[in-house]
Design a protein around this motif. Structure first.
Motif, PDB file in Angstrom:
ATOM      1  N   PHE A   1       0.859  -1.175   0.000  1.00 25.99           N
ATOM      2  CA  PHE A   1       0.000   0.000   0.000  1.00 25.99           C
ATOM      3  C   PHE A   1       0.898   1.229   0.000  1.00 25.99           C
ATOM      4  O   PHE A   1       2.088   1.134   0.271  1.00 25.99           O
ATOM      5  CB  PHE A   1      -0.887   0.026   1.251  1.00 25.99           C
ATOM      6  N   ARG A   2       0.320   2.367  -0.291  1.00 26.72           N
ATOM      7  CA  ARG A   2       1.068   3.611  -0.205  1.00 26.72           C
ATOM      8  C   ARG A   2       0.165   4.724   0.291  1.00 26.72           C
ATOM      9  O   ARG A   2      -1.062   4.678   0.120  1.00 26.72           O
ATOM     10  CB  ARG A   2       1.685   3.988  -1.557  1.00 26.72           C
ATOM     11  N   GLN A   3       0.830   5.709   0.892  1.00 28.54           N
ATOM     12  CA  GLN A   3       0.089   6.867   1.388  1.00 28.54           C
ATOM     13  C   GLN A   3       0.874   8.126   1.059  1.00 28.54           C
ATOM     14  O   GLN A   3       1.972   8.336   1.571  1.00 28.54           O
ATOM     15  CB  GLN A   3      -0.142   6.764   2.891  1.00 28.54           C
ATOM     16  N   ALA A   4       0.282   8.925   0.190  1.00 28.59           N
ATOM     17  CA  ALA A   4       0.881  10.197  -0.193  1.00 28.59           C
ATOM     18  C   ALA A   4       0.482  11.265   0.818  1.00 28.59           C
ATOM     19  O   ALA A   4      -0.533  11.121   1.504  1.00 28.59           O
ATOM     20  CB  ALA A   4       0.414  10.583  -1.590  1.00 28.59           C
ATOM     21  N   PRO A   5       1.262  12.322   0.926  1.00 29.35           N
ATOM     22  CA  PRO A   5       0.931  13.380   1.877  1.00 29.35           C
ATOM     23  C   PRO A   5      -0.482  13.915   1.671  1.00 29.35           C
ATOM     24  O   PRO A   5      -0.862  14.259   0.548  1.00 29.35           O
ATOM     25  CB  PRO A   5       1.973  14.461   1.565  1.00 29.35           C
TER      26      PRO A   5
END
Length: 124
Positions: free
Chosen positions: A37-41
């Motif tokens: 998974f990823r989480q951008a600002p």
């Protein structure tokens, strides 16, 4: 309990490549499906890719298909995310996760274990 440690993040120019690793300890990795998974600002965490227990099946977010490849080496208790042709919009903290479920899911709430993440920054 399972501990997950991601590595391989960093700063890369657009068009470049990175290979993320996720090392698991505490349980045999083949017990679980693995996902990234990823989480951008300022954004919610989103599904990127997943792989079945022995690597026979993979799933990808549409925007990374053809650029990212998920893989695993159960003998090394390690999973990987090869990221090519990186774009600025790929900038995020990337997390690996394990899922003990029987069928594929991209729902982060159904993951059993999480790593602490590794930061990928793509400069344009």
């Amino acid at each position: 309990q399972v501990q997950l440690v991601e590595s391989g993040g960093g700063l890369v120019q657009a068009g470049g490549s990175l290979r993320l690793s996720c090392a698991a300890s505490g349980r045999t990795l083949s017990t679980y499906r693995m996902a990234w998974f990823r989480q951008a600002p300022g954004k919610e965490r989103e599904f990127v890719a997943a792989i079945s227990r022995f690597g026979a099946a993979t799933h990808y977010l549409d925007s990374v298909k053809g650029r990212f490849t998920i893989s695993r080496d159960n003998a090394k208790n390690t999973g990987y995310l090869q990221m090519n042709s990186l774009k600025a919009e790929d900038t995020a903290v990337y997390y690996c996760a394990l899922d003990s479920g029987l069928t594929f899911t991209s729902n982060l709430n159904e993951m059993d274990y999480w790593g602490k993440g590794t930061l990928v920054t793509v400069s344009s």
